[in-house]
Each structure stands twice: as C-alpha cells, then as structure tokens.
Design a protein around this motif. Structure first.
Motif, PDB file in Angstrom:
ATOM      1  N   LEU A 245       0.845  -1.191   0.000  1.00 44.59           N
ATOM      2  CA  LEU A 245       0.000   0.000   0.000  1.00 44.59           C
ATOM      3  C   LEU A 245       0.882   1.243   0.000  1.00 44.59           C
ATOM      4  O   LEU A 245       1.506   1.556   1.018  1.00 44.59           O
ATOM      5  CB  LEU A 245      -0.924   0.022   1.220  1.00 44.59           C
ATOM      6  N   PRO A 246       0.939   1.984  -1.104  1.00 42.89           N
ATOM      7  CA  PRO A 246       1.750   3.204  -1.131  1.00 42.89           C
ATOM      8  C   PRO A 246       1.113   4.286  -0.263  1.00 42.89           C
ATOM      9  O   PRO A 246       0.112   4.892  -0.641  1.00 42.89           O
ATOM     10  CB  PRO A 246       1.762   3.591  -2.618  1.00 42.89           C
ATOM     11  N   LEU A 247       1.692   4.524   0.898  1.00 43.92           N
ATOM     12  CA  LEU A 247       1.054   5.392   1.888  1.00 43.92           C
ATOM     13  C   LEU A 247       0.917   6.835   1.423  1.00 43.92           C
ATOM     14  O   LEU A 247      -0.114   7.467   1.645  1.00 43.92           O
ATOM     15  CB  LEU A 247       1.853   5.363   3.193  1.00 43.92           C
ATOM     16  N   ARG A 248       1.975   7.375   0.809  1.00 41.51           N
ATOM     17  CA  ARG A 248       1.921   8.784   0.399  1.00 41.51           C
ATOM     18  C   ARG A 248       0.793   9.017  -0.591  1.00 41.51           C
ATOM     19  O   ARG A 248       0.025   9.979  -0.478  1.00 41.51           O
ATOM     20  CB  ARG A 248       3.273   9.174  -0.215  1.00 41.51           C
ATOM     21  N   ALA A 249       0.662   8.114  -1.564  1.00 37.83           N
ATOM     22  CA  ALA A 249      -0.403   8.237  -2.553  1.00 37.83           C
ATOM     23  C   ALA A 249      -1.770   8.013  -1.910  1.00 37.83           C
ATOM     24  O   ALA A 249      -2.740   8.707  -2.225  1.00 37.83           O
ATOM     25  CB  ALA A 249      -0.185   7.235  -3.690  1.00 37.83           C
ATOM     26  N   THR A 250      -1.860   7.051  -0.995  1.00 40.62           N
ATOM     27  CA  THR A 250      -3.135   6.780  -0.316  1.00 40.62           C
ATOM     28  C   THR A 250      -3.589   7.990   0.496  1.00 40.62           C
ATOM     29  O   THR A 250      -4.776   8.335   0.507  1.00 40.62           O
ATOM     30  CB  THR A 250      -2.995   5.552   0.602  1.00 40.62           C
ATOM     31  N   LEU A 251      -2.649   8.648   1.151  1.00 39.18           N
ATOM     32  CA  LEU A 251      -2.980   9.841   1.928  1.00 39.18           C
ATOM     33  C   LEU A 251      -3.550  10.939   1.035  1.00 39.18           C
ATOM     34  O   LEU A 251      -4.512  11.621   1.397  1.00 39.18           O
ATOM     35  CB  LEU A 251      -1.735  10.332   2.662  1.00 39.18           C
ATOM     36  N   ARG A 252      -2.967  11.105  -0.156  1.00 43.96           N
ATOM     37  CA  ARG A 252      -3.475  12.114  -1.092  1.00 43.96           C
ATOM     38  C   ARG A 252      -4.892  11.779  -1.539  1.00 43.96           C
ATOM     39  O   ARG A 252      -5.744  12.663  -1.674  1.00 43.96           O
ATOM     40  CB  ARG A 252      -2.560  12.220  -2.319  1.00 43.96           C
ATOM     41  N   LEU A 253      -5.160  10.499  -1.792  1.00 44.42           N
ATOM     42  CA  LEU A 253      -6.501  10.083  -2.215  1.00 44.42           C
ATOM     43  C   LEU A 253      -7.517  10.336  -1.101  1.00 44.42           C
ATOM     44  O   LEU A 253      -8.634  10.792  -1.358  1.00 44.42           O
ATOM     45  CB  LEU A 253      -6.504   8.609  -2.605  1.00 44.42           C
ATOM     46  N   ILE A 254      -7.130  10.020   0.138  1.00 48.06           N
ATOM     47  CA  ILE A 254      -8.029  10.251   1.270  1.00 48.06           C
ATOM     48  C   ILE A 254      -8.347  11.735   1.397  1.00 48.06           C
ATOM     49  O   ILE A 254      -9.505  12.135   1.590  1.00 48.06           O
ATOM     50  CB  ILE A 254      -7.411   9.708   2.574  1.00 48.06           C
ATOM     51  N   GLU A 255      -7.315  12.559   1.292  1.00 47.99           N
ATOM     52  CA  GLU A 255      -7.523  14.009   1.381  1.00 47.99           C
ATOM     53  C   GLU A 255      -8.489  14.485   0.298  1.00 47.99           C
ATOM     54  O   GLU A 255      -9.370  15.310   0.544  1.00 47.99           O
ATOM     55  CB  GLU A 255      -6.193  14.738   1.252  1.00 47.99           C
ATOM     56  N   LYS A 256      -8.348  13.944  -0.910  1.00 51.88           N
ATOM     57  CA  LYS A 256      -9.184  14.365  -2.033  1.00 51.88           C
ATOM     58  C   LYS A 256     -10.648  13.989  -1.814  1.00 51.88           C
ATOM     59  O   LYS A 256     -11.552  14.809  -2.015  1.00 51.88           O
ATOM     60  CB  LYS A 256      -8.669  13.733  -3.322  1.00 51.88           C
ATOM     61  N   VAL A 257     -10.898  12.760  -1.389  1.00 50.68           N
ATOM     62  CA  VAL A 257     -12.303  12.349  -1.234  1.00 50.68           C
ATOM     63  C   VAL A 257     -12.949  12.977  -0.010  1.00 50.68           C
ATOM     64  O   VAL A 257     -14.177  13.040   0.067  1.00 50.68           O
ATOM     65  CB  VAL A 257     -12.461  10.802  -1.163  1.00 50.68           C
ATOM     66  N   MET A 258     -12.143  13.449   0.937  1.00 47.41           N
ATOM     67  CA  MET A 258     -12.701  14.054   2.147  1.00 47.41           C
ATOM     68  C   MET A 258     -13.000  15.540   1.985  1.00 47.41           C
ATOM     69  O   MET A 258     -13.399  16.194   2.948  1.00 47.41           O
ATOM     70  CB  MET A 258     -11.747  13.836   3.326  1.00 47.41           C
ATOM     71  N   GLU A 259     -12.796  16.080   0.800  1.00 46.39           N
ATOM     72  CA  GLU A 259     -13.149  17.474   0.572  1.00 46.39           C
ATOM     73  C   GLU A 259     -14.636  17.684   0.869  1.00 46.39           C
ATOM     74  O   GLU A 259     -15.463  16.821   0.555  1.00 46.39           O
ATOM     75  CB  GLU A 259     -12.858  17.872  -0.879  1.00 46.39           C
ATOM     76  N   PRO A 260     -15.012  18.824   1.451  1.00 48.08           N
ATOM     77  CA  PRO A 260     -16.432  19.082   1.752  1.00 48.08           C
ATOM     78  C   PRO A 260     -17.293  18.988   0.502  1.00 48.08           C
ATOM     79  O   PRO A 260     -16.853  19.339  -0.600  1.00 48.08           O
ATOM     80  CB  PRO A 260     -16.412  20.516   2.300  1.00 48.08           C
ATOM     81  N   GLU A 261     -18.513  18.504   0.675  1.00 51.83           N
ATOM     82  CA  GLU A 261     -19.391  18.303  -0.483  1.00 51.83           C
ATOM     83  C   GLU A 261     -19.747  19.607  -1.176  1.00 51.83           C
ATOM     84  O   GLU A 261     -20.017  19.614  -2.374  1.00 51.83           O
ATOM     85  CB  GLU A 261     -20.660  17.558  -0.058  1.00 51.83           C
ATOM     86  N   GLU A 262     -19.727  20.738  -0.449  1.00 51.96           N
ATOM     87  CA  GLU A 262     -20.021  22.001  -1.136  1.00 51.96           C
ATOM     88  C   GLU A 262     -18.958  22.314  -2.180  1.00 51.96           C
ATOM     89  O   GLU A 262     -19.240  22.901  -3.217  1.00 51.96           O
ATOM     90  CB  GLU A 262     -20.133  23.158  -0.137  1.00 51.96           C
ATOM     91  N   ASP A 263     -17.713  21.843  -1.912  1.00 53.15           N
ATOM     92  CA  ASP A 263     -16.661  22.019  -2.911  1.00 53.15           C
ATOM     93  C   ASP A 263     -16.951  21.174  -4.140  1.00 53.15           C
ATOM     94  O   ASP A 263     -16.701  21.573  -5.273  1.00 53.15           O
ATOM     95  CB  ASP A 263     -15.302  21.635  -2.331  1.00 53.15           C
ATOM     96  N   LEU A 264     -17.510  19.982  -3.912  1.00 54.94           N
ATOM     97  CA  LEU A 264     -17.862  19.109  -5.035  1.00 54.94           C
ATOM     98  C   LEU A 264     -18.985  19.723  -5.849  1.00 54.94           C
ATOM     99  O   LEU A 264     -18.979  19.675  -7.083  1.00 54.94           O
ATOM    100  CB  LEU A 264     -18.290  17.729  -4.515  1.00 54.94           C
ATOM    101  N   ASP A 265     -19.979  20.301  -5.139  1.00 57.52           N
ATOM    102  CA  ASP A 265     -21.086  20.947  -5.853  1.00 57.52           C
ATOM    103  C   ASP A 265     -20.585  22.097  -6.720  1.00 57.52           C
ATOM    104  O   ASP A 265     -21.049  22.299  -7.840  1.00 57.52           O
ATOM    105  CB  ASP A 265     -22.128  21.455  -4.854  1.00 57.52           C
ATOM    106  N   GLU A 266     -19.616  22.847  -6.198  1.00 61.51           N
ATOM    107  CA  GLU A 266     -19.071  23.964  -6.967  1.00 61.51           C
ATOM    108  C   GLU A 266     -18.343  23.464  -8.208  1.00 61.51           C
ATOM    109  O   GLU A 266     -18.451  24.042  -9.282  1.00 61.51           O
ATOM    110  CB  GLU A 266     -18.114  24.777  -6.089  1.00 61.51           C
ATOM    111  N   GLU A 267     -17.626  22.335  -8.063  1.00 59.25           N
ATOM    112  CA  GLU A 267     -16.941  21.763  -9.217  1.00 59.25           C
ATOM    113  C   GLU A 267     -17.952  21.357 -10.289  1.00 59.25           C
ATOM    114  O   GLU A 267     -17.748  21.586 -11.485  1.00 59.25           O
ATOM    115  CB  GLU A 267     -16.115  20.539  -8.795  1.00 59.25           C
ATOM    116  N   LEU A 268     -19.062  20.742  -9.849  1.00 61.19           N
ATOM    117  CA  LEU A 268     -20.086  20.318 -10.810  1.00 61.19           C
ATOM    118  C   LEU A 268     -20.717  21.525 -11.499  1.00 61.19           C
ATOM    119  O   LEU A 268     -20.970  21.511 -12.696  1.00 61.19           O
ATOM    120  CB  LEU A 268     -21.156  19.494 -10.090  1.00 61.19           C
ATOM    121  N   ASP A 269     -20.976  22.596 -10.726  1.00 59.95           N
ATOM    122  CA  ASP A 269     -21.545  23.799 -11.315  1.00 59.95           C
ATOM    123  C   ASP A 269     -20.626  24.378 -12.381  1.00 59.95           C
ATOM    124  O   ASP A 269     -21.077  24.821 -13.438  1.00 59.95           O
ATOM    125  CB  ASP A 269     -21.794  24.856 -10.228  1.00 59.95           C
TER     126      ASP A 269
END
Length: 279
Positions: A245-269
């Motif tokens: 398990l590549p930890l550094r890459a896994t940490l980046r993925l976790i950070e990305k998916v944990m972004e607040p959903e309002e940020d995701l809504d803004e990306e979709l908009d």
C-alpha cells in the motif's frame, strides 16, 4: 530475541493464502530545558481530515494485515476489515495497468454495495481498497503462487530476469450525503516500483525461502519487509508500495475524497457552466 518479535501464528498454507530513541539528558544533542516526549508511541498525524476519520467508520476492503499495519502508521488504527468478494478474474489482456486499476476499483465497489446500508455498523465514512501485482521483465502479470513448485519457479524467473515491477492500485471511495449520481466519490491511483533481485542468489537459498512459506500470500511470492529481503539487491520507488500500500499516494486520495461536499457541488456547477473547459 524478545518474545514479542516471535510470530504468534505459523505462515499460511498456499490454500489459505489464496482464500527513534529519546536523547539522554547528558547527550550533547539534548536541548537544555527541553521537555521529554511522553512515554509510548508517537501521537498520530494531526491532520483535520484524518482527525475526522478517526471518529468514523473506515473500511478496508482487504484482509491483508500488511495494509492494515501501514494505515496504522498514519494514525488510522480503528479499521473495519471487510474483504472484497470480487472474483479478481479480469482478463490479463487488459494490460497490467488497467488490470490492477480495474481490480482495485471493483473491490471498492463490491464492498460499497454490501456496506452502504449496514444498519448495524452504519454507513462507511470511506472505503479503501487495493490490488498489488508483479509485472515480470517480459511483461507477465504475476500474483500469488499456487503451490511450492510454482513458487520456486516464480522466484527463479524473477532472479534470472533481473528487474521487475511492483504495481499497486489504490481506490478510495466516499459515500456522499447528497443525491448527486452515482452517490459516491472515488479517487484512484496506480503506484509503480522497480525491484531488482540479486542475480547471485542461489537456487538453494530460494528453495530455503520458499519453505519458510513467508511469501505464500504475497504477489510475486516474496515479502520485502520479511525474509524475502534477502532476495533483493535494490528498489527504485516507494518501499511501502512493495509491501502492499503506497502510503503517500493513499494519503493524497483520502484528502481528495474528504473534501467538503459544497466544494464538489461547486466543481459540478463549473462543469455545467462550461467553466471547466476554459483555459
């Protein structure tokens, strides 16, 4: 040897496998008046999204004890182990990268479908899955050995060919509270590490290693973090990727998916407004 270092369980059969010190106050490097760290292990990483996850249900779609141990290194100690039931029977004709990536993604999806409505334990905060393969110098995909003869031949081939690659695909999935399709966010990554076996390793030493059964449950038939290290001359890339398990890459993925959903809504908009396609 301390009793704590002696394995408490024997290595698995092939069949089962498939299923820093505190400075002394007198030391020149010790800082006058400095407080000594408290006894015990160091505290976990003080990172907001990891702090949030430590209070929630983190699911690992793998029974690998090595992946669980690696996640503990970043402070995710309370892991719910829910091994994927995905058959892992995709065709090798996909090519190594697509094969390992689609397998890891399918593992995450399998566990997501089973655990999303778990009324007893609750919905997972995130699901982490991974798949590791070995790609020989001539391009063959190798997974776990099927028996002692296969194990022996696999390691001899890796020695004789010199270098090979370890590829681990990681998929991190987070169920979304909103009704945005498909109901989850998933980020993926494939890490690649080059491993070179020692060409002077004898057949007798390889056989002795095989008979320890240490590599029975590992892709390529060896463990870099255990006795399999005697086979390896050097690596280029992430060490923990070879472990599983590549930890550094896994940490980046976790950070990305944990972004607040309002940020995701803004990306979709932005996408719907055509802004995502602007230079």
């Amino acid at each position: 040897m301390s009793a704590q270092l002696i394995p408490v369980e024997p290595p698995p059969s092939y069949e089962d496998a498939r299923k820093s010190p505190i400075p002394d106050s007198k030391s020149p490097s010790a800082t006058p008046g400095a407080r000594k760290p408290p006894p015990g292990p160091p505290p976990p990483l003080d990172v907001p999204y990891l702090n949030d996850l430590r209070r929630q249900r983190v699911v690992l779609a793998s029974a690998s004890p090595r992946r669980r141990q690696l996640l503990a290194q970043i402070g995710l100690y309370k892991i719910d182990i829910c091994p994927s039931k995905f058959a892992e029977d995709l065709p090798y004709s996909l090519g190594a990268l697509n094969y390992v990536l689609e397998t890891a993604s399918a593992k995450a999806m399998d566990v997501y479908k089973r655990e999303i409505d778990n009324h007893e334990k609750g919905e997972p905060a995130i699901i982490i899955s991974a798949d590791t393969i070995i790609v020989s110098h001539d391009g063959r995909i190798l997974e776990k050995p099927r028996g002692e003869v296969d194990h022996l031949n696999m390691l001899k081939m890796l020695r004789d060919q010199g270098e090979h690659k370890v590829m681990t695909a990681v998929a991190v999935m987070r169920p979304l509270e909103s009704a945005v399709e498909p109901g989850y966010k998933m980020e993926t990554h494939v890490e690649e590490t080059t491993v070179k076996f020692d060409s002077n390793v004898s057949d007798e030493l390889i056989l002795a290693y095989v008979r320890t059964r240490d590599g029975n449950d590992k892709a390529g038939g060896y463990g870099i973090q255990t006795a399999g290290s005697i086979l390896i001359e050097r690596i280029e890339g992430s060490y923990d990727n070879v472990v599983g398990l590549p930890l550094r890459a896994t940490l980046r993925l976790i950070e990305k998916v944990m972004e607040p959903e309002e940020d995701l809504d803004e990306e979709l908009d932005n996408v719907f407004d055509g802004k995502a396609y602007e230079d």
